[in-house]
Structure formats: structure tokens, C-alpha cells
Design a protein around this motif. Structure first.
Motif, short mmCIF file in Angstrom:
data_model
loop_
_atom_site.label_atom_id
_atom_site.label_comp_id
_atom_site.label_asym_id
_atom_site.label_seq_id
_atom_site.Cartn_x
_atom_site.Cartn_y
_atom_site.Cartn_z
N ASP A 56 0.81 -1.21 0.00
CA ASP A 56 0.00 0.00 0.00
C ASP A 56 0.85 1.27 0.00
O ASP A 56 0.32 2.38 0.16
CB ASP A 56 -0.94 0.02 1.21
CG ASP A 56 -1.99 -1.08 1.14
OD1 ASP A 56 -2.57 -1.28 0.05
OD2 ASP A 56 -2.21 -1.76 2.16
N LYS A 98 -6.63 7.57 -2.90
CA LYS A 98 -6.21 6.43 -2.09
C LYS A 98 -7.23 5.32 -2.24
O LYS A 98 -8.44 5.57 -2.23
CB LYS A 98 -6.07 6.82 -0.62
CG LYS A 98 -5.48 5.74 0.27
CD LYS A 98 -5.27 6.25 1.70
CE LYS A 98 -4.63 5.18 2.58
NZ LYS A 98 -4.41 5.68 3.97
N THR A 99 -6.73 4.09 -2.40
CA THR A 99 -7.60 2.93 -2.53
C THR A 99 -7.09 1.80 -1.65
O THR A 99 -5.98 1.85 -1.12
CB THR A 99 -7.66 2.45 -4.00
OG1 THR A 99 -6.32 2.20 -4.46
CG2 THR A 99 -8.32 3.48 -4.90
N SER A 100 -7.90 0.77 -1.54
CA SER A 100 -7.50 -0.43 -0.82
C SER A 100 -8.10 -1.64 -1.52
O SER A 100 -9.19 -1.56 -2.10
CB SER A 100 -7.97 -0.38 0.63
OG SER A 100 -7.68 -1.61 1.30
N HIS A 102 -8.79 -4.21 0.25
CA HIS A 102 -9.44 -4.90 1.35
C HIS A 102 -10.54 -4.01 1.93
O HIS A 102 -10.45 -2.78 1.90
CB HIS A 102 -8.41 -5.24 2.43
CG HIS A 102 -7.21 -5.97 1.89
ND1 HIS A 102 -7.27 -7.27 1.50
CD2 HIS A 102 -5.94 -5.54 1.66
CE1 HIS A 102 -6.08 -7.65 1.05
NE2 HIS A 102 -5.25 -6.62 1.14
N HIS A 144 -12.71 -1.65 4.15
CA HIS A 144 -12.25 -0.61 5.07
C HIS A 144 -13.48 0.10 5.65
O HIS A 144 -14.40 0.47 4.90
CB HIS A 144 -11.36 0.39 4.33
CG HIS A 144 -10.55 1.27 5.23
ND1 HIS A 144 -11.10 2.35 5.92
CD2 HIS A 144 -9.23 1.24 5.56
CE1 HIS A 144 -10.16 2.93 6.62
NE2 HIS A 144 -9.02 2.29 6.41
N ASP A 164 -13.99 3.04 6.62
CA ASP A 164 -14.19 4.43 6.18
C ASP A 164 -14.20 4.55 4.66
O ASP A 164 -14.02 5.65 4.13
CB ASP A 164 -13.09 5.32 6.76
CG ASP A 164 -13.15 5.37 8.29
OD1 ASP A 164 -14.26 5.37 8.83
OD2 ASP A 164 -12.08 5.41 8.92
N ALA A 165 -14.41 3.47 3.95
CA ALA A 165 -14.41 3.53 2.49
C ALA A 165 -15.54 4.43 1.98
O ALA A 165 -16.67 4.39 2.49
CB ALA A 165 -14.54 2.14 1.91
N ARG A 210 -17.41 1.14 -2.76
CA ARG A 210 -16.82 -0.12 -3.21
C ARG A 210 -17.04 -0.22 -4.71
O ARG A 210 -18.16 -0.06 -5.19
CB ARG A 210 -17.48 -1.30 -2.51
CG ARG A 210 -16.94 -2.68 -2.94
CD ARG A 210 -17.79 -3.77 -2.32
NE ARG A 210 -17.31 -5.11 -2.59
CZ ARG A 210 -17.56 -5.80 -3.72
NH1 ARG A 210 -18.30 -5.23 -4.67
NH2 ARG A 210 -17.09 -7.01 -3.88
N TYR A 256 -11.68 -0.59 -2.99
CA TYR A 256 -12.36 0.33 -2.09
C TYR A 256 -11.72 1.71 -2.20
O TYR A 256 -10.51 1.86 -2.08
CB TYR A 256 -12.28 -0.19 -0.65
CG TYR A 256 -12.96 -1.53 -0.50
CD1 TYR A 256 -14.30 -1.62 -0.14
CD2 TYR A 256 -12.25 -2.72 -0.74
CE1 TYR A 256 -14.92 -2.85 -0.02
CE2 TYR A 256 -12.87 -3.95 -0.62
CZ TYR A 256 -14.21 -4.01 -0.27
OH TYR A 256 -14.82 -5.24 -0.16
N LEU A 263 -10.83 5.14 -0.73
CA LEU A 263 -10.65 5.67 0.62
C LEU A 263 -10.53 7.19 0.64
O LEU A 263 -10.92 7.82 1.62
CB LEU A 263 -9.39 5.06 1.25
CG LEU A 263 -9.35 3.54 1.35
CD1 LEU A 263 -8.13 3.10 2.15
CD2 LEU A 263 -10.63 2.99 1.98
#
Length: 309
Positions: A163, A252-254, A256, A258, A260-261, A264, A274, A276
Motif C-alpha cells: 500500500d 487512495k484505494t484499498s 481490502h 475498510h 471508512d471507504a 466499493r 475500495y 478511501l
């Protein structure tokens, strides 16, 4: 830190960025005679998140020039009169021509922000993150007329986390460059630095990037989109997608879930991604604002069709 030399070696340094300042500090602490620093003028319109070589040189009382072209014959003549033992280039943005490279009596060396021969060329840290690499680093090598192809004398590795942004990695690369220079400098001054020829067939060359290259292609796998977002995240221009013709910056992404996303979504491989952090019309959005702005969901505009040749 290398011991100070008894009889100062004279150097001319071409430098910019925090990389330039940190490596100049290594040379200065080592007692070298920095006869001249050539840098770029600080642009007040640029998002300059890094240290100023010109300011550092001024504080040290070292002569500094900011020519538009370092290969200008008058400047080459001026530098020739300094009779430098070495040239060093630390993130200077222009190539040095044959007339300049012929001047230093003991060689010219450049610091590059990758593990050469991988990622020769422009913005190597950003490319390493975008391409999903798990490590990169800094390489000190002989300067040649072709970029990043000379013999290697020092290399330091740094990890890239899943990340990490390009900025996170760049901060490590700055430290890696400082370590590489500090480690090899005593041997270089003693004429004992070991030179290793590059096998260019084991590497690759990358070009520069433009802000428009940050547009997200949602047909790509989620991992590739995540890597793009990380690789161009601020202080770089950032990734974006167009929604009704307007850019939504995806900062910013993830991969997984999250808590506070903002939303999706998914990549072209069906894997979830996700969001962020995002910015719409110059304003950052929290989860409530995102849902209020896109009550029907955020639907990106179609990727433009490939133009006929």
C-alpha cells in the motif's frame, strides 16, 4: 560517514531535489572542494515538496548557477577552468553532453532512483510502484551519453509495501542514495571503487509521465488500478476518472474492506477495490459527501475508443 580527506578533491555537482541536498551534504561532510553547483531555478508554480539545492548552496557559501542549458559552450568553458577531479549528478534533470563529460579528470557519476538496469529513464520510483514491484533502490553509476547505462559502483535496495505510495518509497530512495554515496565515496576517492558493467538486457527503459496518464482504465485488474493510484498519489498529480466529463481524483484505494471507504467498486477482473480518498471539483469528500454527490452511484465515463492509425 567518510573521513575528511587531507587534500581536498575538487568536484562540480549538478543537483536538484532533496536527493541533491542530501548527497551534497555527504560530499561537504567529507571535506571535498565543491567548486560549483549547477541546479535548476526553483519554480514558484511547481508543487515543490522537496528541498532546494539553491538554498542549501547559498547557506554554505558555495557558488551556484541555474543555466537553462548546462551544455552551453560558455558554461562548459567556465567549468573547464575549474579543473574538477569529479562530476556528480544528483537528480539533475538535464543530460550532460560529451564536452562536459570529457572534463573531470577522474570521472563523472550519476545517482539514479532504481536498481539499474531496471527502470532506466524518467520517474523510476513512480514506474516501480505502478508496475507492482516489491523493491527498488538507488544506484550510483558512471555517466555516459546515453542515460543510466554506465558502470555501477554502488547500489542500495529499499522495500515497497503493498500500500506504499510513490512518495513513501521516494523518501526511502533518498536515504538509500545517501547511503550508497557514503559507502562508496572513500573507495572512489582512493581510486579503488569496483565498477560493474550493466547487462542492459536484464533491464528496461521508461519514459516520462504526464498528468493525463493518471486516468484510470477500469477494465484493468483491481491490483493494477490500486498500483496506479499509489504510483501517482499526491504530491504527484493523482489518478482520476471522469464522471459526466468531470474529473474525480482518486487519491487512495484499498484492495481490502475498510470501515471508512467512500465506495466499493471493482476492477475489470471482478475483484473489489475500495475508494478511501477522493476529490471532486477541488474538494475532498467524506463518506456522506460522496454519497450525496453521487446518489445513484459513481459511474465512470467509458474509456475512449482507440483511434485508428
Amino acid at each position: 560517514m567518510p573521513d575528511k580527506v587531507k587534500n581536498p578533491v575538487r568536484v562540480v555537482v549538478f543537483a536538484y531535489h532533496s536527493v541533491g541536498v542530501r548527497c551534497l551534504q555527504v560530499l561537504h561532510r567529507s571535506g571535498l572542494d565543491i567548486a560549483l553547483i549547477v541546479t535548476h531555478p526553483d519554480d514558484p508554480t511547481e508543487n515543490r515538496w522537496f528541498d532546494s539545492v539553491a538554498e542549501w548552496a547559498s547557506h554554505q557559501g558555495i557558488p551556484v548557477l541555474t543555466p537553462p542549458n548546462p551544455n552551453d559552450p560558455a558554461l562548459v568553458e567556465r567549468i573547464a577552468a575549474l579543473h574538477a577531479d569529479f562530476f556528480f549528478s544528483f537528480y539533475y534533470r538535464q543530460m550532460l553532453g560529451a564536452d562536459l563529460l570529457a572534463l573531470p579528470k577522474r570521472g563523472a557519476y550519476n545517482l539514479h532512483g532504481s536498481l539499474l538496469p531496471r527502470y532506466r529513464g524518467r520517474v523510476p520510483v513512480n514506474w516501480a510502484v505502478i508496475c507492482g514491484e516489491m523493491e527498488t533502490g538507488a544506484t550510483l553509476h558512471v555517466m555516459t551519453l546515453k542515460p543510466d547505462q554506465g558502470d555501477i559502483i554502488a547500489q542500495e535496495k529499499v522495500p515497497i509495501g503493498p500500500d506504499d505510495t510513490a512518495h513513501d518509497v521516494f523518501l526511502r530512495v533518498i536515504e538509500a542514495g545517501e547511503r550508497a554515496l557514503s559507502r562508496v565515496l572513500p573507495a572512489l576517492l582512493a581510486g579503488k571503487a569496483v565498477h560493474h558493467r550493466q547487462d542492459l538486457s536484464q533491464g528496461n527503459y521508461c519514459g516520462g509521465r504526464r498528468p493525463e496518464d493518471g486516468r484510470i482504465d477500469w477494465s484493468q485488474p483491481a491490483q493494477a488500478i490500486h498500483n496506479l493510484v499509489r504510483g501517482v498519489a499526491p504530491p504527484y498529480p493523482g489518478a482520476f476518472t471522469l464522471v459526466n466529463g468531470q474529473p474525480l481524483r482518486v487519491l487512495k484505494t484499498s484492495l481490502h474492506p475498510h470501515p471508512d471507504a467512500l465506495a466499493r467498486t471493482q476492477g475489470g477482473d471482478g475483484q473489489p477495490l475500495y475508494l478511501l480518498q477522493a476529490e471532486w471539483r477541488g474538494q475532498g469528500l467524506n463518506t456522506a459527501q460522496f454519497k450525496a454527490t453521487f446518489p445513484q452511484g459513481c459511474v465512470p465515463d467509458p474509456w475512449p475508443a482507440t483511434k485508428s492509425p
